[in-house]
Structures are given as structure tokens and as C-alpha cells.
Design a protein around this motif. Structure first.
Motif, short mmCIF file in Angstrom:
data_model
loop_
_atom_site.label_atom_id
_atom_site.label_comp_id
_atom_site.label_asym_id
_atom_site.label_seq_id
_atom_site.Cartn_x
_atom_site.Cartn_y
_atom_site.Cartn_z
N ALA A 8 56.79 41.98 36.89
CA ALA A 8 55.67 41.09 36.58
C ALA A 8 54.37 41.38 37.33
O ALA A 8 53.31 40.97 36.88
CB ALA A 8 56.10 39.65 36.87
N SER A 9 54.44 42.10 38.45
CA SER A 9 53.25 42.13 39.30
C SER A 9 52.67 43.54 39.47
O SER A 9 53.34 44.44 39.99
CB SER A 9 53.61 41.57 40.69
OG SER A 9 52.61 41.91 41.62
N SER A 10 51.42 43.72 39.08
CA SER A 10 50.76 45.01 39.30
C SER A 10 50.49 45.22 40.79
O SER A 10 50.52 46.36 41.27
CB SER A 10 49.47 45.09 38.48
OG SER A 10 48.57 44.09 38.87
N LEU A 11 50.26 44.13 41.52
CA LEU A 11 50.02 44.26 42.96
C LEU A 11 51.25 44.87 43.64
O LEU A 11 51.14 45.73 44.51
CB LEU A 11 49.70 42.88 43.56
CG LEU A 11 49.23 42.89 45.02
CD1 LEU A 11 47.87 43.54 45.15
CD2 LEU A 11 49.19 41.48 45.58
N MET A 61 51.20 48.51 43.03
CA MET A 61 50.21 49.18 43.89
C MET A 61 50.81 49.38 45.28
O MET A 61 50.69 50.45 45.87
CB MET A 61 48.93 48.34 43.99
CG MET A 61 48.17 48.24 42.67
SD MET A 61 46.75 47.13 42.83
CE MET A 61 46.91 46.17 41.34
N TYR A 77 38.78 42.54 46.69
CA TYR A 77 39.96 41.68 46.52
C TYR A 77 40.75 41.67 47.83
O TYR A 77 41.23 42.71 48.27
CB TYR A 77 40.78 42.24 45.37
CG TYR A 77 42.05 41.51 45.01
CD1 TYR A 77 42.15 40.12 45.12
CD2 TYR A 77 43.15 42.20 44.51
CE1 TYR A 77 43.31 39.46 44.77
CE2 TYR A 77 44.31 41.55 44.15
CZ TYR A 77 44.39 40.18 44.29
OH TYR A 77 45.55 39.52 43.93
N HIS A 98 44.18 43.49 48.03
CA HIS A 98 44.09 44.95 48.15
C HIS A 98 43.95 45.32 49.62
O HIS A 98 44.67 46.18 50.14
CB HIS A 98 42.84 45.47 47.44
CG HIS A 98 42.96 45.60 45.94
ND1 HIS A 98 41.88 45.83 45.15
CD2 HIS A 98 44.03 45.55 45.11
CE1 HIS A 98 42.26 45.91 43.89
NE2 HIS A 98 43.56 45.73 43.85
N ASN A 139 36.70 41.85 41.10
CA ASN A 139 36.98 40.65 41.88
C ASN A 139 36.31 40.88 43.24
O ASN A 139 36.68 41.81 43.94
CB ASN A 139 38.51 40.52 42.01
CG ASN A 139 38.95 39.37 42.89
OD1 ASN A 139 38.13 38.70 43.51
ND2 ASN A 139 40.25 39.14 42.98
N ASP A 155 42.46 49.64 39.59
CA ASP A 155 43.11 48.37 39.23
C ASP A 155 42.36 47.74 38.06
O ASP A 155 41.34 47.07 38.24
CB ASP A 155 43.11 47.45 40.46
CG ASP A 155 43.77 46.12 40.18
OD1 ASP A 155 44.20 45.89 39.02
OD2 ASP A 155 43.85 45.29 41.11
N ALA A 158 42.81 45.20 36.28
CA ALA A 158 43.35 43.84 36.08
C ALA A 158 42.61 43.06 34.99
O ALA A 158 43.17 42.18 34.35
CB ALA A 158 43.29 43.07 37.39
N TYR A 159 41.31 43.39 34.79
CA TYR A 159 40.50 42.58 33.86
C TYR A 159 39.94 43.40 32.70
O TYR A 159 38.89 43.06 32.15
CB TYR A 159 39.38 41.87 34.65
CG TYR A 159 39.96 41.00 35.74
CD1 TYR A 159 40.75 39.89 35.40
CD2 TYR A 159 39.81 41.30 37.08
CE1 TYR A 159 41.36 39.12 36.38
CE2 TYR A 159 40.41 40.53 38.07
CZ TYR A 159 41.18 39.44 37.71
OH TYR A 159 41.79 38.67 38.66
N SER A 201 49.19 39.28 33.63
CA SER A 201 49.16 38.02 34.40
C SER A 201 48.10 37.05 33.89
O SER A 201 48.30 35.84 33.93
CB SER A 201 48.89 38.32 35.88
OG SER A 201 50.09 38.69 36.51
N LYS A 202 46.97 37.58 33.42
CA LYS A 202 45.91 36.71 32.90
C LYS A 202 45.84 36.84 31.38
O LYS A 202 44.79 36.61 30.77
CB LYS A 202 44.57 37.04 33.55
CG LYS A 202 44.30 36.36 34.89
CD LYS A 202 45.22 36.73 36.00
CE LYS A 202 44.98 36.02 37.30
NZ LYS A 202 44.17 36.76 38.26
N PHE A 245 36.20 35.63 38.27
CA PHE A 245 35.52 35.12 39.47
C PHE A 245 34.01 35.19 39.37
O PHE A 245 33.45 35.96 38.60
CB PHE A 245 35.97 35.92 40.71
CG PHE A 245 37.45 35.85 40.94
CD1 PHE A 245 38.01 34.75 41.56
CD2 PHE A 245 38.30 36.87 40.50
CE1 PHE A 245 39.38 34.65 41.75
CE2 PHE A 245 39.67 36.79 40.69
CZ PHE A 245 40.21 35.69 41.33
C1 LIG Z 1 41.87 42.61 40.93
C2 LIG Z 1 43.23 42.02 40.88
N1 LIG Z 1 44.29 42.82 40.85
C3 LIG Z 1 45.55 42.33 40.81
C4 LIG Z 1 45.78 40.97 40.79
C5 LIG Z 1 47.19 40.48 40.75
O1 LIG Z 1 47.81 41.00 39.63
P1 LIG Z 1 49.34 40.80 39.33
O2 LIG Z 1 49.57 39.39 38.98
O3 LIG Z 1 49.59 41.74 38.20
O4 LIG Z 1 50.11 41.22 40.57
C6 LIG Z 1 44.69 40.09 40.82
C7 LIG Z 1 44.91 38.63 40.82
O5 LIG Z 1 44.02 37.85 41.01
C8 LIG Z 1 43.39 40.64 40.87
O6 LIG Z 1 42.30 39.84 40.90
#
Ligand SMILES: Cc1ncc(COP(=O)(O)O)c(C=O)c1O
Length: 429
Positions: free
Chosen positions: A101-104, A107, A141, A144, A190, A219, A221-222, A260-261, A353
Motif C-alpha cells: 500500500a505505501s510508496s514511502l 522508497m 516532504y 522524505h 509537497n 516521487d 505521488a501527485y 493513496s490519494k 498542500f
Molecule cells: C510527496 C509524498 N510522497 C509520498 C506520500 C505517502 O505516500 P504513500 O501513502 O504511498 O506511502 C505522501 C503523503 O502525503 C506525499 O505527500
């Protein structure tokens, strides 16, 4: 309103009295508002409530090619989802690894692999490089920054401009062989919501680096999180994998994204994208770490989002919810701060944001005052490495979660506190 810096001490003094009166009125309201969580709002999450509904009837739990998703298999992901992420990131399905579920998380793991084992073009694992460094576009962020701090990198801030990080500085800094990589949020960063220009992407793809195993963490993410139709149709930044390959640096970039979003935050799907050589090396290690990712969730997503069009349709619905919240935030900032010359901000066309630069030296005080009035904001400094904003100026807002009326009030409170902090600072001078 007149620029604060041009006001006499008497004018500032009477403005202070006026602002303190308003402060007392807000204090009496006992507000309890929160603008610090970058979470989708409940009505955004509700769009995906039927993610698993009828999954058995619709699929028999099988992929289009007949693979049973309830069992082990397909370690790099369902072909359907690899294709979907490839369309989202404008690359090839073979370049995609679908995780959980999580890209973070991906990373962190990707960096951890480089630290423990080295990259394919490393002389030694990064943990063995004393004084290793990482470039951090700022504001940026906080999570990160925490990843690279935890893994022992010295964090080097690079100021963001309206077209991405200051590239003259980046090109200078990467000559140092101890600089091993750089964070990037190329689309709707972000926290500023800045989109990298094509020129920035090209310079990052072709710059000469002292470290031959230098990596960009891209990243995205958006990447599809546009607030306006116009932005959505004109696309985002170039395909970075293709661009790095074009300039002879095919190993340079790891890309990340997640739903995630788009669907559920923390319960959607995440992916990593990279070229074949990086992928082969990563898969060897990841294959030891886990047999495969959660394919039932991938299957459910493949039904809900059969192609990029379905994603775009969903993102339009998200935008309909988010746009008024962003516009409300920006409107209050203009209404309350225009002319004062104490604050500036970038107006994002997407992402999650908004960030405001208040009078230098007043961000911490502004956030503390907001807290006193019942408005929670991201701690001042969080958008900088080590939580240290050297100018004490940047404050991040997350307008996605609260209701419109709450955003109106919270940003009013913020502008009041920013003004009062500025007046106090100027009176001290
Ligand atoms: C730039 C950025 N990368 C990654 C994430 C987190 O992503 P994920 O839910 O896929 O771990 C966020 C969440 O706010 C984000 O702002």
C-alpha cells in the motif's frame, strides 16, 4: 492594507491593539480545527467503498490471464496493474514493480537496499561511505527527509524555485562524489504545489555527477492529482526514465507512485518504476524479502480502474471536492494579506498542500498562536531537513480534510496570527 514595513511605530501599535482584540474574540470561540493532516476527506474515501464488492462474482479472484490472486505468484504485480501504473507514469509495464500500500515504504526499502548492498554501479554499499550526502529540495516532504536522516545521510537543502529545485546549485553540489542522490516531487510538490519545468527535468537527467551510482528518487505521488481540467489535459512532466536513458543515464532514476490519494490512503497500491538493470537487481532482493504483494487488492483495483481513463474520471471527482477547499484557502489569504507584504505563497493547480512563507522569524510564533486559538498546523520547520527552517518562515496547510467552513475559519485565524506575529516582530526591531 498598507505594507507593514512601511508603517510607523504608532501605526503598528494601533494595528496591534486591533489584532489583539480579534485574537481575544477567536479565543472565546474555543475552536478545534485541524489543517495539518494531508488526508483525503471522508467523501473522497467513500468513492472507493465498493472496491471489494462482488469481486468474486466479477473475477472468480482471477486475473484476465487466469492467475488465482488468492495464491502466491506474480511477484512483480498483476499485468493489469503494471499496465495501469505504466499509463499513469507514461512508461512501459516491464518497468513497473507493484508493491503493497505505501510508496514511502518502497522508497525506504529502495534506499535501504542501496545502503546495505550498493547499487548495480556502486563500488561499495552506501553504508560504507562515510559522510554520505543527500540533496533535499526545500521546502519539502518531512517524511522524505526523515528516511535519509535515519539512514545516516547528511541532508543538504536546495531551495525550490517556481520551476523546481535551483538547478545551478544542484549541478554544483552533485560534483561531490559523496552526494549519492536527491529527493524529487516533480508534480505538485509537497508542500508548495510546484511542477518541475521540462528544462529542470532535462538538467537533472543529463547533469554530470561525481558519484557514478547517483540516484534521483522521483516521487510522483501527485502525478494525476490535478485540480483543473486544463492542467489534466496538458499533461505533467516528461517521462523521467526515458529522459535519463536519452542522456545516457538510464540507471539514474527510481520513480514511485501510489493510489493513496486515488482510492484508499494507506490501503491502496504503490509502485516503483525503474529501468531493467535496476529492476533485475531489486527483484532479486525483494524476492528474498517477500514471495509476492497483496494481489487481491491489486485485482480489486484492476476492476475499479481498468485503464487510465477510469483514473482520470476518478481524479475529476476528487478535484470537484478539493478545488473549492484550495480556492477558499487562497481567497482568504488574498483577502486578509494582500498589500501587507509580509507573506507570499505559490498557488497550486493540484496536489494536496498549500504552503505560505510568513515574515522571516515568525513562523514558529504564528503556529504557536494558531494552536492557542485551537487551530492545529504542521509544526513550523517540518518542511526543512532536521526540522530546521533557517528563516523560520514556511508553514504548510493541508486543506483536503476539513469541511469548507472550517477551512475558512482556520485560514482566517492563521492570517490573524501571521499578522500579529509580524507586527510584534517589527515593533521589536
Ligand atoms: C510527496 C509524498 N510522497 C509520498 C506520500 C505517502 O505516500 P504513500 O501513502 O504511498 O506511502 C505522501 C503523503 O502525503 C506525499 O505527500
Amino acid at each position: 492594507m498598507k505594507a507593514f514595513a512601511e508603517m510607523s511605530k504608532e501605526e503598528l501599535g494601533s494595528l496591534k491593539v486591533e489584532l489583539e482584540k480579534k485574537y481575544a474574540e477567536y479565543k472565546a470561540m474555543n475552536l478545534n480545527l485541524n489543517m495539518m493532516r494531508g488526508n483525503p476527506a471522508p467523501d473522497q474515501l467513500a468513492m472507493s467503498n465498493d472496491l471489494f464488492e462482488g469481486l468474486e462474482e466479477k473475477t472468480g479472484f482471477k486475473t484476465k490471464a487466469g492467475v488465482d490472486c488468492r495464491n502466491y505468484g506474480l511477484p512483480t504485480g498483476l499485468p493489469e496493474i503494471k499496465e495501469l501504473f505504466a499509463q499513469i507514469l507514461d512508461t512501459e509495464a516491464d518497468n513497473i514493480f507493484v508493491g503493497n500500500a505505501s510508496s514511502l515504504n518502497m522508497m525506504f526499502d529502495t534506499l535501504m537496499r542501496a545502503c546495505a548492498f550498493g547499487e548495480i554501479d556502486s563500488d561499495k554499499p552506501w553504508f560504507q561511505i562515510e559522510g554520505r550526502k543527500w540533496l533535499c529540495p526545500t521546502p519539502g516532504y518531512d517524511r522524505h527527509f526523515k528516511v535519509t536522516e535515519k539512514l545516516g545521510f547528511e541532508l543538504i537543502p536546495v531551495p525550490m524555485t517556481s520551476t523546481g529545485p535551483d538547478m545551478d546549485l544542484v549541478e554544483e553540489l552533485v560534483k561531490d562524489p559523496k552526494v549519492l542522490g536527491m529527493w524529487n516531487i516533480p508534480v505538485y510538490s509537497n508542500p508548495d504545489g510546484i511542477v518541475y519545468s521540462v528544462e529542470t527535468c532535462e538538467r537533472l537527467a543529463k547533469m554530470k555527477t561525481g558519484a557514478k551510482d547517483f540516484r534521483l528518487f522521483w516521487d510522483n505521488a501527485y502525478v494525476v492529482h490535478h485540480l483543473y481540467e486544463d492542467e489534466a489535459t496538458h499533461g505533467s512532466v516528461p517521462d523521467m526514465l526515458g529522459l535519463c536513458a536519452k542522456f545516457g543515464n538510464a540507471n539514474r532514476v527510481y520513480e514511485f507512485a501510489s493510489t493513496s490519494k486515488i482510492s484508499f490512503a494507506g490501503s491502496g497500491l504503490a509502485c516503483m518504476a525503474c529501468n531493467k538493470d535496476n529492476m533485475d537487481a531489486a527483484v532479486k532482493t525483494i524476492g528474498i524479502q517477500a514471495i509476492c504483494s497483496n494481489k487481491v487488492n491489486q485485482l480489486a483495483h484492476s476492476v475499479m480502474f481498468p485503464d487510465l481513463n477510469a483514473i482520470k474520471e476518478r481524479m475529476k471527482k476528487h478535484a470537484d471536492i478539493l478545488r473549492p477547499k484550495f480556492e477558499m484557502t487562497i481567497k482568504v489569504l488574498h483577502d486578509e494579506l494582500d498589500g501587507t507584504d509580509i507573506c507570499h505563497w505559490h498557488e497550486p493547480k493540484g496536489g494536496f498542500f498549500v504552503s505560505v512563507f510568513v515574515l522571516p522569524g515568525t513562523a514558529k510564533n504564528t503556529v504557536a498562536m494558531c494552536k492557542d486559538l485551537g487551530v492545529a498546523l504542521t509544526p513550523a520547520g517540518a518542511t526543512y531537513p532536521y526540522g530546521n527552517d533557517p528563516k523560520d518562515s514556511n508553514i504548510r496547510f493541508a486543506p483536503s480534510f476539513p469541511a469548507l467552513e472550517d477551512i475558512n475559519k482556520a485560514v482566517q485565524v492563521f492570517t490573524l496570527c501571521a499578522k500579529l506575529s509580524a507586527v510584534n516582530k517589527l515593533l521589536e526591531a
